[in-house]
Design a protein around this motif. Structure first.
Motif, PDB file in Angstrom:
ATOM      1  N   HIS A   1       0.851  -1.191   0.000  1.00 21.05           N
ATOM      2  CA  HIS A   1       0.000   0.000   0.000  1.00 21.05           C
ATOM      3  C   HIS A   1       0.888   1.243   0.000  1.00 21.05           C
ATOM      4  O   HIS A   1       1.850   1.324   0.782  1.00 21.05           O
ATOM      5  CB  HIS A   1      -0.905   0.009   1.242  1.00 21.05           C
ATOM      6  N   PRO A   2       0.597   2.214  -0.865  1.00 14.66           N
ATOM      7  CA  PRO A   2       1.473   3.389  -0.982  1.00 14.66           C
ATOM      8  C   PRO A   2       1.626   4.207   0.297  1.00 14.66           C
ATOM      9  O   PRO A   2       2.651   4.869   0.489  1.00 14.66           O
ATOM     10  CB  PRO A   2       0.801   4.224  -2.087  1.00 14.66           C
ATOM     11  N   GLU A   3       0.657   4.162   1.194  1.00 15.30           N
ATOM     12  CA  GLU A   3       0.742   4.913   2.451  1.00 15.30           C
ATOM     13  C   GLU A   3       0.991   4.003   3.648  1.00 15.30           C
ATOM     14  O   GLU A   3       1.825   4.302   4.504  1.00 15.30           O
ATOM     15  CB  GLU A   3      -0.539   5.726   2.666  1.00 15.30           C
ATOM     16  N   LYS A   4       0.270   2.893   3.709  1.00 16.20           N
ATOM     17  CA  LYS A   4       0.366   2.011   4.867  1.00 16.20           C
ATOM     18  C   LYS A   4       1.723   1.320   4.977  1.00 16.20           C
ATOM     19  O   LYS A   4       2.058   0.794   6.037  1.00 16.20           O
ATOM     20  CB  LYS A   4      -0.758   0.975   4.835  1.00 16.20           C
ATOM     21  N   GLN A   5       2.483   1.314   3.897  1.00 15.76           N
ATOM     22  CA  GLN A   5       3.815   0.702   3.953  1.00 15.76           C
ATOM     23  C   GLN A   5       4.751   1.434   4.900  1.00 15.76           C
ATOM     24  O   GLN A   5       5.788   0.908   5.286  1.00 15.76           O
ATOM     25  CB  GLN A   5       4.427   0.662   2.555  1.00 15.76           C
ATOM     26  N   ARG A   6       4.364   2.639   5.302  1.00 10.06           N
ATOM     27  CA  ARG A   6       5.190   3.411   6.239  1.00 10.06           C
ATOM     28  C   ARG A   6       4.781   3.202   7.700  1.00 10.06           C
ATOM     29  O   ARG A   6       5.341   3.835   8.594  1.00 10.06           O
ATOM     30  CB  ARG A   6       5.106   4.900   5.881  1.00 10.06           C
ATOM     31  N   ARG A   7       3.822   2.323   7.941  1.00  9.89           N
ATOM     32  CA  ARG A   7       3.400   2.059   9.316  1.00  9.89           C
ATOM     33  C   ARG A   7       4.542   1.400  10.108  1.00  9.89           C
ATOM     34  O   ARG A   7       5.403   0.721   9.536  1.00  9.89           O
ATOM     35  CB  ARG A   7       2.173   1.141   9.312  1.00  9.89           C
ATOM     36  N   PRO A   8       4.547   1.584  11.432  1.00 11.48           N
ATOM     37  CA  PRO A   8       5.640   1.080  12.278  1.00 11.48           C
ATOM     38  C   PRO A   8       5.937  -0.410  12.122  1.00 11.48           C
ATOM     39  O   PRO A   8       7.094  -0.813  12.062  1.00 11.48           O
ATOM     40  CB  PRO A   8       5.153   1.398  13.700  1.00 11.48           C
ATOM     41  N   LEU A   9       4.885  -1.251  12.051  1.00 11.55           N
ATOM     42  CA  LEU A   9       5.115  -2.691  11.936  1.00 11.55           C
ATOM     43  C   LEU A   9       5.613  -3.072  10.548  1.00 11.55           C
ATOM     44  O   LEU A   9       6.447  -3.965  10.401  1.00 11.55           O
ATOM     45  CB  LEU A   9       3.831  -3.453  12.268  1.00 11.55           C
ATOM     46  N   SER A  10       5.128  -2.395   9.533  1.00  6.51           N
ATOM     47  CA  SER A  10       5.552  -2.696   8.166  1.00  6.51           C
ATOM     48  C   SER A  10       7.013  -2.343   7.941  1.00  6.51           C
ATOM     49  O   SER A  10       7.723  -3.002   7.170  1.00  6.51           O
ATOM     50  CB  SER A  10       4.675  -1.942   7.161  1.00  6.51           C
ATOM     51  N   THR A  11       7.476  -1.309   8.625  1.00  5.54           N
ATOM     52  CA  THR A  11       8.864  -0.875   8.465  1.00  5.54           C
ATOM     53  C   THR A  11       9.787  -1.502   9.502  1.00  5.54           C
ATOM     54  O   THR A  11      10.993  -1.264   9.473  1.00  5.54           O
ATOM     55  CB  THR A  11       8.952   0.660   8.586  1.00  5.54           C
ATOM     56  N   GLY A  12       9.214  -2.270  10.437  1.00 10.93           N
ATOM     57  CA  GLY A  12      10.038  -2.946  11.434  1.00 10.93           C
ATOM     58  C   GLY A  12      10.565  -2.047  12.531  1.00 10.93           C
ATOM     59  O   GLY A  12      11.566  -2.370  13.178  1.00 10.93           O
ATOM     60  N   ARG A  13       9.886  -0.916  12.746  1.00 12.94           N
ATOM     61  CA  ARG A  13      10.379   0.025  13.763  1.00 12.94           C
ATOM     62  C   ARG A  13      10.042  -0.415  15.185  1.00 12.94           C
ATOM     63  O   ARG A  13      10.629   0.091  16.129  1.00 12.94           O
ATOM     64  CB  ARG A  13       9.802   1.429  13.511  1.00 12.94           C
ATOM     65  N   ILE A  14       9.075  -1.313  15.336  1.00 12.12           N
ATOM     66  CA  ILE A  14       8.708  -1.754  16.679  1.00 12.12           C
ATOM     67  C   ILE A  14       8.714  -3.272  16.761  1.00 12.12           C
ATOM     68  O   ILE A  14       8.661  -3.977  15.748  1.00 12.12           O
ATOM     69  CB  ILE A  14       7.324  -1.203  17.112  1.00 12.12           C
ATOM     70  N   ASN A  15       8.748  -3.779  17.990  1.00 17.33           N
ATOM     71  CA  ASN A  15       8.838  -5.201  18.262  1.00 17.33           C
ATOM     72  C   ASN A  15       7.455  -5.852  18.169  1.00 17.33           C
ATOM     73  O   ASN A  15       6.512  -5.438  18.837  1.00 17.33           O
ATOM     74  CB  ASN A  15       9.429  -5.406  19.660  1.00 17.33           C
ATOM     75  N   ARG A  16       7.325  -6.883  17.351  1.00 18.45           N
ATOM     76  CA  ARG A  16       6.029  -7.545  17.164  1.00 18.45           C
ATOM     77  C   ARG A  16       5.534  -8.203  18.460  1.00 18.45           C
ATOM     78  O   ARG A  16       4.339  -8.170  18.757  1.00 18.45           O
ATOM     79  CB  ARG A  16       6.125  -8.603  16.066  1.00 18.45           C
ATOM     80  N   SER A  17       6.448  -8.774  19.227  1.00 15.50           N
ATOM     81  CA  SER A  17       6.044  -9.421  20.481  1.00 15.50           C
ATOM     82  C   SER A  17       5.447  -8.407  21.442  1.00 15.50           C
ATOM     83  O   SER A  17       4.428  -8.668  22.103  1.00 15.50           O
ATOM     84  CB  SER A  17       7.248 -10.115  21.127  1.00 15.50           C
ATOM     85  N   LEU A  18       6.079  -7.230  21.526  1.00 23.21           N
ATOM     86  CA  LEU A  18       5.537  -6.175  22.392  1.00 23.21           C
ATOM     87  C   LEU A  18       4.200  -5.675  21.872  1.00 23.21           C
ATOM     88  O   LEU A  18       3.318  -5.298  22.656  1.00 23.21           O
ATOM     89  CB  LEU A  18       6.537  -5.017  22.493  1.00 23.21           C
ATOM     90  N   ALA A  19       4.027  -5.674  20.553  1.00 23.84           N
ATOM     91  CA  ALA A  19       2.746  -5.248  19.984  1.00 23.84           C
ATOM     92  C   ALA A  19       1.644  -6.236  20.363  1.00 23.84           C
ATOM     93  O   ALA A  19       0.508  -5.839  20.642  1.00 23.84           O
ATOM     94  CB  ALA A  19       2.862  -5.135  18.469  1.00 23.84           C
ATOM     95  N   TYR A  20       1.978  -7.537  20.399  1.00 16.70           N
ATOM     96  CA  TYR A  20       0.988  -8.534  20.844  1.00 16.70           C
ATOM     97  C   TYR A  20       0.661  -8.353  22.325  1.00 16.70           C
ATOM     98  O   TYR A  20      -0.482  -8.525  22.756  1.00 16.70           O
ATOM     99  CB  TYR A  20       1.501  -9.951  20.589  1.00 16.70           C
TER     100      TYR A  20
END
Length: 254
Positions: free
Chosen positions: A85-104
């Motif tokens: 997605h041209p905009e959503k690709q910049r979201r934190p999870l898509s760019t790997g800026r945050i930890n997925r485990s912490l997001a869960y």
């Protein structure tokens, strides 16, 4: 040394903001429908009550927490497809800026908070809160994942509007029924808005093939189809309004 410390602090602040953005607090205004349902219950009751004011605050906090939990889960499960997605690709999870485990952990925390707060209202509010949560799970989680099904995605996401109305209604009148016509008004209006949202998303892609890589439903959607869905939905909502106005006392009670 000073520059390194400033950079570290700035990075920390940025990461905190990324986790906050997962919860999408900018979308909490949608939960104002809880207040609409509460207002309808006050009108139906006939004698306005101020004893439930604190309950309304707790109800809003509960609904916001559960809505945010669905947003967090949405981004967790869509982080791969969002890269197309041209905009959503910049979201934190898509760019790997945050930890997925912490997001869960954040998702679990929001679910726990929302359900815990719901139990302070009444059992009916809690049941509706669980329904609100389940609607989000059905929309996002495979193998159901309703968001990938054309038309069904619009219908299923729009159901959150009548659920919010019922959440507000149940604060005061948990054992009485709200006229289903009122719920249909908000459901159909929500479908119209969702169709327009899909249309806006579709127009961000250069080709339909690119859109389909982002989400399967876009392999079927076209501009004309989405406009037709939006038009039919808003007409249906308008007809429900006319039906409601023809009923005694606006037909608030079933």
């Amino acid at each position: 040394m000073s520059d390194e410390r400033t950079s570290s602090v700035g990075s920390g602040h940025s990461q905190v903001f990324d986790y906050v953005s997962l919860a999408r607090p900018q979308h909490w205004w949608k939960n104002s429908l809880v207040l609409a349902g509460y207002g309808l219950a006050q009108i139906s009751q006939g004698t306005p009550s101020s004893s439930t004011n604190f309950a309304v605050v707790l109800a809003l906090l509960s609904t916001c927490a559960l809505a945010s939990s669905n947003y967090v889960l949405n981004e967790l499960l869509d982080s791969q497809s969002d890269q197309f997605h041209p905009e959503k690709q910049r979201r934190p999870l898509s760019t790997g800026r945050i930890n997925r485990s912490l997001a869960y952990v954040q998702w679990i925390g929001l679910v726990s908070l929302g359900l815990a707060l719901s139990t302070t209202i009444n059992s009916q509010f809690t049941y509706l809160s669980i329904a609100f949560l389940i609607a989000g799970l059905c929309y996002n989680v495979a193998p159901v994942r309703l968001k990938d099904l054309p038309m069904i995605d619009v219908i299923s996401e729009a159901i959150n509007s009548p659920i919010r109305i019922l959440l507000g209604w149940s604060i005061i009148l948990p054992v009485k029924f709200l006229n289903p016509t009122i719920l249909l008004i908000f459901w159909c209006a929500g479908m119209s808005l969702m169709a327009l949202k899909r249309l806006n998303e579709l127009q961000q892609f250069e080709t339909q093939a690119q859109a389909a890589r982002y989400r399967k439903s876009f392999s079927w959607y076209t501009r004309k189809r989405l406009l037709a869905i939006g038009f039919v939905s808003i007409i249906a909502s308008f007809l429900c309004v006319l039906n409601l106005l023809s009923q005694p006392y606006w037909g608030i009670l079933k």
